[in-house]
Scaffold this motif. Structure first.
Motif, PDB file in Angstrom:
ATOM      1  N   ILE D  35      36.431  36.752  34.631  1.00 36.36           N
ATOM      2  CA  ILE D  35      37.154  38.026  34.767  1.00 36.36           C
ATOM      3  C   ILE D  35      37.202  38.425  36.239  1.00 36.36           C
ATOM      4  CG2 ILE D  35      37.051  40.507  34.253  1.00 36.36           C
ATOM      5  CD1 ILE D  35      35.863  39.646  31.477  1.00 36.36           C
ATOM      6  N   LEU D  36      36.066  38.264  36.936  1.00 37.15           N
ATOM      7  CA  LEU D  36      36.015  38.604  38.355  1.00 37.15           C
ATOM      8  C   LEU D  36      36.937  37.695  39.174  1.00 37.15           C
ATOM      9  CD1 LEU D  36      32.253  39.451  38.896  1.00 37.15           C
ATOM     10  CD2 LEU D  36      34.208  40.985  39.181  1.00 37.15           C
ATOM     11  N   ILE D  37      36.983  36.421  38.839  1.00 34.71           N
ATOM     12  CA  ILE D  37      37.877  35.484  39.549  1.00 34.71           C
ATOM     13  C   ILE D  37      39.324  35.924  39.379  1.00 34.71           C
ATOM     14  CG2 ILE D  37      38.730  33.109  39.629  1.00 34.71           C
ATOM     15  CD1 ILE D  37      35.880  32.229  38.738  1.00 34.71           C
ATOM     16  N   VAL D  38      39.715  36.200  38.114  1.00 36.50           N
ATOM     17  CA  VAL D  38      41.082  36.649  37.844  1.00 36.50           C
ATOM     18  C   VAL D  38      41.354  37.937  38.617  1.00 36.50           C
ATOM     19  CG1 VAL D  38      42.656  37.532  36.072  1.00 36.50           C
ATOM     20  CG2 VAL D  38      41.231  35.533  35.594  1.00 36.50           C
ATOM     21  N   LEU D  39      40.423  38.881  38.566  1.00 39.60           N
ATOM     22  CA  LEU D  39      40.563  40.151  39.278  1.00 39.60           C
ATOM     23  C   LEU D  39      40.778  39.922  40.774  1.00 39.60           C
ATOM     24  CD1 LEU D  39      38.095  42.822  37.863  1.00 39.60           C
ATOM     25  CD2 LEU D  39      40.566  42.988  38.146  1.00 39.60           C
ATOM     26  N   SER D  40      39.951  39.049  41.347  1.00 40.98           N
ATOM     27  CA  SER D  40      40.033  38.826  42.790  1.00 40.98           C
ATOM     28  C   SER D  40      41.369  38.195  43.185  1.00 40.98           C
ATOM     29  CB  SER D  40      38.869  37.955  43.265  1.00 40.98           C
ATOM     30  OG  SER D  40      39.082  36.615  42.908  1.00 40.98           O
ATOM     31  N   ILE D  41      41.904  37.301  42.323  1.00 38.52           N
ATOM     32  CA  ILE D  41      43.211  36.695  42.599  1.00 38.52           C
ATOM     33  C   ILE D  41      44.302  37.756  42.517  1.00 38.52           C
ATOM     34  CG2 ILE D  41      44.912  35.042  41.755  1.00 38.52           C
ATOM     35  CD1 ILE D  41      42.449  33.379  40.791  1.00 38.52           C
ATOM     36  N   VAL D  42      44.216  38.594  41.483  1.00 36.61           N
ATOM     37  CA  VAL D  42      45.199  39.676  41.331  1.00 36.61           C
ATOM     38  C   VAL D  42      45.155  40.580  42.560  1.00 36.61           C
ATOM     39  CG1 VAL D  42      45.770  41.739  39.966  1.00 36.61           C
ATOM     40  CG2 VAL D  42      45.199  39.593  38.820  1.00 36.61           C
ATOM     41  N   CYS D  43      43.940  40.867  43.067  1.00 34.35           N
ATOM     42  CA  CYS D  43      43.782  41.704  44.266  1.00 34.35           C
ATOM     43  C   CYS D  43      44.510  41.084  45.463  1.00 34.35           C
ATOM     44  CB  CYS D  43      42.303  41.870  44.630  1.00 34.35           C
ATOM     45  SG  CYS D  43      41.460  43.049  43.582  1.00 34.35           S
ATOM     46  N   VAL D  44      44.230  39.805  45.713  1.00 29.42           N
ATOM     47  CA  VAL D  44      44.847  39.119  46.857  1.00 29.42           C
ATOM     48  C   VAL D  44      46.368  39.147  46.728  1.00 29.42           C
ATOM     49  CG1 VAL D  44      45.088  36.897  48.028  1.00 29.42           C
ATOM     50  CG2 VAL D  44      42.838  37.648  47.265  1.00 29.42           C
ATOM     51  N   MET D  45      46.854  38.955  45.480  1.00 29.93           N
ATOM     52  CA  MET D  45      48.297  38.939  45.240  1.00 29.93           C
ATOM     53  C   MET D  45      48.920  40.300  45.518  1.00 29.93           C
ATOM     54  SD  MET D  45      49.093  36.715  41.924  1.00 29.93           S
ATOM     55  CE  MET D  45      49.420  34.980  42.080  1.00 29.93           C
ATOM     56  N   ILE D  46      48.340  41.342  44.923  1.00 28.42           N
ATOM     57  CA  ILE D  46      48.912  42.691  45.084  1.00 28.42           C
ATOM     58  C   ILE D  46      48.863  43.096  46.554  1.00 28.42           C
ATOM     59  CG2 ILE D  46      48.641  45.144  44.492  1.00 28.42           C
ATOM     60  CD1 ILE D  46      47.534  44.214  41.781  1.00 28.42           C
ATOM     61  N   GLU D  47      47.774  42.726  47.245  1.00 25.50           N
ATOM     62  CA  GLU D  47      47.618  43.121  48.651  1.00 25.50           C
ATOM     63  C   GLU D  47      48.783  42.609  49.509  1.00 25.50           C
ATOM     64  OE1 GLU D  47      44.017  41.737  50.330  1.00 25.50           O
ATOM     65  OE2 GLU D  47      43.735  43.499  51.590  1.00 25.50           O
ATOM     66  N   TYR D  93      33.092  21.830  42.932  1.00 25.13           N
ATOM     67  CA  TYR D  93      32.969  23.264  42.698  1.00 25.13           C
ATOM     68  C   TYR D  93      32.139  23.942  43.783  1.00 25.13           C
ATOM     69  CZ  TYR D  93      35.254  23.079  38.193  1.00 25.13           C
ATOM     70  OH  TYR D  93      36.189  22.930  37.204  1.00 25.13           O
ATOM     71  N   GLY D  94      31.157  23.225  44.329  1.00 25.24           N
ATOM     72  CA  GLY D  94      30.336  23.782  45.403  1.00 25.24           C
ATOM     73  C   GLY D  94      31.177  24.134  46.619  1.00 25.24           C
ATOM     74  N   LEU D  99      34.405  28.009  49.889  1.00 23.22           N
ATOM     75  CA  LEU D  99      35.713  28.357  50.461  1.00 23.22           C
ATOM     76  C   LEU D  99      36.275  29.664  49.910  1.00 23.22           C
ATOM     77  CD1 LEU D  99      37.473  24.873  50.577  1.00 23.22           C
ATOM     78  CD2 LEU D  99      36.857  26.304  52.520  1.00 23.22           C
ATOM     79  N   SER D 100      35.808  30.088  48.730  1.00 26.56           N
ATOM     80  CA  SER D 100      36.345  31.313  48.138  1.00 26.56           C
ATOM     81  C   SER D 100      35.591  32.555  48.600  1.00 26.56           C
ATOM     82  CB  SER D 100      36.339  31.209  46.615  1.00 26.56           C
ATOM     83  OG  SER D 100      35.027  31.094  46.154  1.00 26.56           O
ATOM     84  N   THR D 101      34.516  32.367  49.356  1.00 31.27           N
ATOM     85  CA  THR D 101      33.808  33.539  49.890  1.00 31.27           C
ATOM     86  C   THR D 101      34.020  33.657  51.398  1.00 31.27           C
ATOM     87  OG1 THR D 101      31.809  32.205  50.094  1.00 31.27           O
ATOM     88  CG2 THR D 101      31.982  33.600  48.142  1.00 31.27           C
ATOM     89  N   LEU D 102      34.087  32.529  52.081  1.00 31.18           N
ATOM     90  CA  LEU D 102      34.192  32.527  53.540  1.00 31.18           C
ATOM     91  C   LEU D 102      35.377  33.320  54.123  1.00 31.18           C
ATOM     92  CD1 LEU D 102      33.134  29.090  55.055  1.00 31.18           C
ATOM     93  CD2 LEU D 102      32.032  31.312  55.250  1.00 31.18           C
ATOM     94  N   PRO D 103      36.623  33.140  53.627  1.00 31.49           N
ATOM     95  CA  PRO D 103      37.772  33.743  54.304  1.00 31.49           C
ATOM     96  C   PRO D 103      37.614  35.227  54.613  1.00 31.49           C
ATOM     97  CG  PRO D 103      38.539  32.281  52.597  1.00 31.49           C
ATOM     98  CD  PRO D 103      37.040  32.357  52.453  1.00 31.49           C
ATOM     99  N   LEU D 116      43.854  33.301  52.531  1.00 31.73           N
ATOM    100  CA  LEU D 116      43.259  32.049  52.056  1.00 31.73           C
ATOM    101  C   LEU D 116      42.363  32.267  50.839  1.00 31.73           C
ATOM    102  CD1 LEU D 116      42.345  30.568  55.528  1.00 31.73           C
ATOM    103  CD2 LEU D 116      44.081  29.706  53.982  1.00 31.73           C
ATOM    104  N   LEU D 117      42.086  33.543  50.551  1.00 30.68           N
ATOM    105  CA  LEU D 117      41.255  33.853  49.386  1.00 30.68           C
ATOM    106  C   LEU D 117      41.883  33.313  48.101  1.00 30.68           C
ATOM    107  CD1 LEU D 117      40.115  37.446  50.295  1.00 30.68           C
ATOM    108  CD2 LEU D 117      38.651  35.448  49.981  1.00 30.68           C
ATOM    109  N   ALA D 118      43.180  33.003  48.156  1.00 29.56           N
ATOM    110  CA  ALA D 118      43.860  32.480  46.970  1.00 29.56           C
ATOM    111  C   ALA D 118      43.273  31.148  46.527  1.00 29.56           C
ATOM    112  CB  ALA D 118      45.348  32.336  47.227  1.00 29.56           C
TER     113      ALA D 118
END
Lengths: 277, 277, 277, 277
Positions: D35-47, D93-94, D99-103, D116-118
């Protein structure tokens, strides 16, 4: 042994380097050749782009000449190193090799021919020879066979599609008139092919309700018709058994025949002794 | 033999030339016919192009009349040379042959009918008869059979696709409103077919975010749905065994039935003696 | 028998006319119903077209009310004629039937709802019931089964495609910037879906060389990826054997279960006697 | 037991929650994560969408930071809870998790990296782990295997398509000249790929009769060629038997190997005891 024998050995050694890819030297030669082919294609491509700094065009001009001279030398060596040179010259690759060097020389006399250098892309097919040591060529052979076997069926299919396009194109020409893009029957047939293959550029599109209705029918037909070639190749491909694959790239130094079994001692086409290479 | 017998032989000889393609004369006739058909289609096509020099249109006018007169003579000869003429006149090719000569004569009375000459394209299907001596017609028969067997399934599939397009088209009409291209439900349904079949002209495209979201869903559905007819034809085609193919083109001089075995002595449909041809 | 029995017989006779299609009366009822459904859809479609003469809209208004009243009566009769009415009301067709009458009544209170009448298109699926007497429904069952069996695989596939589109869409958004059509990540993802599914509207297209290069990669991926669902359905479909098809349309008058064998005497779901119908 | 043993148990319990999805706690953790992954992608998209109210961007800013901190904690916990941390850090996955936290942290120093959070979309692939308890992952494995087996063939196919596109692109560049969209060879090759894959944007389209003729040939080739990868995957997929599927998600707490049989007692890769988890 006599001097003649040494000369023969030198020629045969050259043959195995240029035409085969089993020895390290042969493999190295092929890799360098492929890099040069890719480079020359990239050169031709970049040269066609407008608006780059002038020194790039100068650089490309020299690069192309160097590559072409190398290709010319390679072409001559290929003719020399083979015993029966006509079996190379009039082969598929022989003609491609000639066509990939000529345009630049011709550009002295006729302008615009240098663009024909893109025929060099066909030389890229040589890549399959190096990959022969892997299983790629086997796959390619199997693939080629499946396509060859379903060729007749696909031709019948394409012919029926063409007849359909001519008829539907004319119908659309009559319906849409000339105020939309359907200016003539050939243009309408072109539009029909664009639509039936589901490419759909949109440069020409029906505007009348009846035209849109018939266009919808053509689309649905195209959507259903695509199942036919796919079904043919699927069925044909499934029938093919995995056959034994030739992993060596040994080529006869006399007639250039390449499909020798791993333990072949004589060329099965011209009887040339394969062992003394 | 009597004079009547000689006359019969002459008529039958004509029949074997026009309707069959096994003898050199028959094959020659069919090839000339095909060339004329192709020529006449090319004429109709070029004629529809605007802006060519006037003398080309004059040339095309004469060429079309010559071809049409030849087709008319051929049509009459076909009727004469067959014993039971109705079996030709009301057959598929009989009607096509009539329809491919009539429009030009009609163009004296009604303008615009000459474009209908494109129906001649259907005559091109005769090409399969000449190719019968090769394996093409066999492939075509097998292909036709596979398509015929999967026809019911593909109809069910297309019907479901149509219902889907009507519903999604209406949904898009409601969402997109009328400021983008979605002016009415029929236009929206047309757009939906364009999208689902992956044609995608782009003359109408959604502009609202929700509209684009639903459009994306329709595309992915279309992308997945295309697997269905392909799967059907693949499975159907794989089931068909290669059957014995009729390589002769012998046609009964009475009823025109063509599917005779190579050693047939009498027509299996009307009992006519096939040997005295 | 008592009056109650006669009443039961009348109700059951009605049930067999409305729900089944084996008797002439039942078949006639279904055909009239389908014609009315098609008519009502055509009405809704034409009504959305602007610029027609006013009297056509008046005509459509009346036609729609007449059809809606007929549908309402049919809906009530369906509820009455079945013993356990809830098994119809909450079934798929029960909900569709309700949804196809409500919008017009609602249009008194809320404007714009009449467009929802297009949900009637779903009623068209009833056509399969009449065609049950032919082999169509069998095909449809087989088709449905093949699709159902490959559903899980196709979902996995579509999910992977979606993840790919989100990533490539973002990449294109970063590369192309905002001067071309790639205004935001959602728009870029939308473009990516349009491209990968080979729809290709052209309303958004890459303009930078790097963008066009990546677009080309996405296209080739889409071209190759389409093989996956097709391969799945083909393989799945080929596995299915032709099963025995239910050719009767007998429906239990109590619970409306329809899949009875031809010689069934009692409903296998609720035990109702099927013979006294 | 010693304190060390208790600590080990705590670590192992954490491991089974984070890495496995068989226990209720593990499943809950995975669902929250998704759910958090989906949320974070939606956030990056809307932004990335312009023109929204300012307070939405503020909200998204905070939401993204909260999610990123959670992801960072999760990443650290994953490293701690596994015995041989390198087997996680350098796994697919590691790297994705890193890569999904660094950007976002990098966006302090370099602007534009937050898009790049996408890459987080790739984390969505974890969804297959939760679904492992259903038959989805089995399908996915079978699918992956079919694609992997036909990879070599599809590469050969794509290579041939590329060579074809380079040649046809150059031919079109020569024919169409530079007054239509065919400005350079790379652009023409791009157009050729757009056409052959039946995407057909329409931003570049041939305008000369000869160009349209060759374009029509390319389309029909593309329409026929698509049959090849489909046929390959179909045939490959049909060969695969349904294999036994791993329904548990047990992961070794030492090396993270996941493909253990249901009754496995020791990790088949590193020998770690699996029972004391």
């Amino acid at each position: 042994m006599s001097n003649n024998s040494t000369y023969k050995t030198w020629k045969e050694r050259l043959h195995s380097i240029i035409y085969e890819a089993d020895t390290p030297a042969g493999k190295l030669f092929d890799i360098i050749l492929l890099i040069l082919i890719v480079l020359s294609i990239v050169c031709v491509m970049i040269e066609s782009v407008k608006g780059l700094p002038t020194n790039i065009y100068v650089l490309l001009y020299y690069a192309e000449w160097i590559i072409t001279i190398f290709f010319t030398l390679e072409y001559i060596t290929r003719i020399i190193s083979i015993k029966k040179s006509s079996s190379y010259i009039f082969s598929f690759y022989g003609l491609i090799d000639l066509l990939s060097t000529l345009p630049l020389y011709l550009s002295f006399f006729i302008t615009g021919t240098s663009a024909l250098l893109a025929v060099r892309a066909l030389r890229l097919l040589r890549v399959f020879r190096i990959l022969k040591i892997s299983r790629y060529i086997g796959e390619s052979n199997k693939l080629t066979k499946a396509i060859k076997d379903s060729r007749a069926k696909i031709l019948v299919f394409l012919f029926a599609v063409l007849v359909l396009c001519i008829i539907m194109g004319t119908v659309m020409y009559i319906i849409e008139g000339e105020n939309s893009g359907f200016k003539s029957i050939p243009i309408s047939v072109y539009w029909c092919i664009v639509t039936l293959t589901t490419v759909g550029y949109g440069d020409i599109a029906p505007v009348t309700p009846l035209g849109q209705f018939i266009a919808a029918i053509i689309m649905i037909m195209g959507y259903g018709i695509i199942a036919v070639p796919t079904g043919i190749v699927s069925a044909e491909y499934a029938h093919h058994e995995d056959k034994k694959i030739h992993l060596n790239t040994q080529a006869c130094s006399h007639c250039n025949e390449t499909m020798h079994p791993d333990d072949a001692k004589f060329c099965h086409k011209c009887g040339e002794d394969l062992r003394n290479e």
